[in-house]
Design an enzyme around this catalytic site. Sequence first.
Site, PDB file in Angstrom:
ATOM      1  CE  LYS A 131      27.322  30.276  38.905  1.00  0.00           C
ATOM      2  NZ  LYS A 131      27.358  30.458  40.345  1.00  0.00           N
ATOM      3  NE  ARG A 162      29.533  24.336  40.670  1.00  0.00           N
ATOM      4  CZ  ARG A 162      28.450  24.685  40.596  1.00  0.00           C
ATOM      5  NH1 ARG A 162      28.034  25.039  39.345  1.00  0.00           N
ATOM      6  NH2 ARG A 162      27.809  25.460  41.455  1.00  0.00           N
ATOM      7  NE  ARG A 174      19.618  29.827  45.073  1.00  0.00           N
ATOM      8  CZ  ARG A 174      20.774  29.934  44.343  1.00  0.00           C
ATOM      9  NH1 ARG A 174      21.248  30.579  43.323  1.00  0.00           N
ATOM     10  NH2 ARG A 174      21.632  29.035  44.879  1.00  0.00           N
ATOM     11  NE  ARG A 198      19.397  25.071  44.340  1.00  0.00           N
ATOM     12  CZ  ARG A 198      20.565  25.502  43.539  1.00  0.00           C
ATOM     13  NH1 ARG A 198      20.170  26.482  43.045  1.00  0.00           N
ATOM     14  NH2 ARG A 198      21.518  25.042  44.007  1.00  0.00           N
ATOM     15  NE  ARG A 200      25.496  24.998  46.901  1.00  0.00           N
ATOM     16  CZ  ARG A 200      24.330  25.663  46.764  1.00  0.00           C
ATOM     17  NH1 ARG A 200      23.643  25.908  47.756  1.00  0.00           N
ATOM     18  NH2 ARG A 200      23.806  26.400  45.727  1.00  0.00           N
TER      19      ARG A 200
HETATM   20  P1  AMP Z   1      24.125  25.340  41.004  1.00  0.00           P
HETATM   21  O1  AMP Z   1      22.579  25.214  40.435  1.00  0.00           O
HETATM   22  O2  AMP Z   1      25.030  25.768  39.884  1.00  0.00           O
HETATM   23  O3  AMP Z   1      24.307  26.206  42.379  1.00  0.00           O
HETATM   24  O4  AMP Z   1      24.555  23.660  41.242  1.00  0.00           O
HETATM   25  C1  AMP Z   1      23.939  22.899  42.079  1.00  0.00           C
HETATM   26  C2  AMP Z   1      24.582  21.710  42.391  1.00  0.00           C
HETATM   27  O5  AMP Z   1      24.774  21.001  41.284  1.00  0.00           O
HETATM   28  C3  AMP Z   1      26.299  21.930  42.938  1.00  0.00           C
HETATM   29  O6  AMP Z   1      26.343  22.084  44.151  1.00  0.00           O
HETATM   30  C4  AMP Z   1      26.937  20.609  42.240  1.00  0.00           C
HETATM   31  O7  AMP Z   1      26.553  19.641  43.355  1.00  0.00           O
HETATM   32  C5  AMP Z   1      26.044  20.357  41.103  1.00  0.00           C
HETATM   33  N1  AMP Z   1      26.543  20.902  40.139  1.00  0.00           N
HETATM   34  C6  AMP Z   1      26.217  22.133  39.192  1.00  0.00           C
HETATM   35  N2  AMP Z   1      27.146  22.175  38.200  1.00  0.00           N
HETATM   36  C7  AMP Z   1      28.085  21.308  38.292  1.00  0.00           C
HETATM   37  C8  AMP Z   1      29.604  20.915  37.817  1.00  0.00           C
HETATM   38  N3  AMP Z   1      29.630  21.877  36.607  1.00  0.00           N
HETATM   39  N4  AMP Z   1      30.151  20.130  38.064  1.00  0.00           N
HETATM   40  C9  AMP Z   1      29.967  19.523  39.006  1.00  0.00           C
HETATM   41  N5  AMP Z   1      28.707  19.525  39.657  1.00  0.00           N
HETATM   42  C10 AMP Z   1      27.925  20.536  39.555  1.00  0.00           C
END
Ligand code: AMP
Length: 192
Positions: free
Chosen positions: A14, A89, A128, A134, A146
Amino acid sequence: MINLILFGPPGSGKGTQAARLVDHYHLTHISTGDLFRYEIGNDTPLGRQAKAYMAEGRLVPDEVTIGMLRNKVESSGDTQGFIFDGFPRTLPQAEALDAFLAERGESVTGLISLEVDEEEIVQRILLRGASSGRADDNDESVIRNRISVYHAETSPVKDHYAPTGRVRHVYGMGTIDEITERLREAIDGLIG
Ligand code: AMP
């Protein structure tokens, strides 16, 4: 105004694809994961709230996430629209987004779901993690958590938008260029 949701499990591409699409369509990219990482990097109160959830691969509570998203959209200034990456989400986040857009006389233009094989996802995220640093990309049990959170809490968001007839599925395996091309076709169909 264009309001696209780029949807898919963690590691489905994404972020990579959103960065390319915003250039092409002159949209603003909003990644809630990036916003949280920024807040954590600056050790802000919001960052401190989000940190433990992210480290464990759990979702940050809806109120926190929705408030942050709203602020970001409202402070984005002149734009032709948004690509939401990693948001909504959960169902409450989707409902909050719909209500927020409705207040502005807008709605979700479409949800594009990137379809990727599950085992490929884990490998991609670990790869990654080696360069991104990360923490949540470097621990296989956090990654699996996740993915299960995605199935339990996030995938219903797709069903929420299905009745609008504005959900598109895009095959997310292949080269980055191939996937961008498929996404563009889907987006052109939605906005054209
Ligand atoms: P991402 O970079 O989108 O993979 O997000 C990394 C982490 O950020 C996720 O595993 C969640 O802990 C938190 N996170 C990101 N977006 C959301 C969201 N819309 N709602 C809740 N937690 C989020």
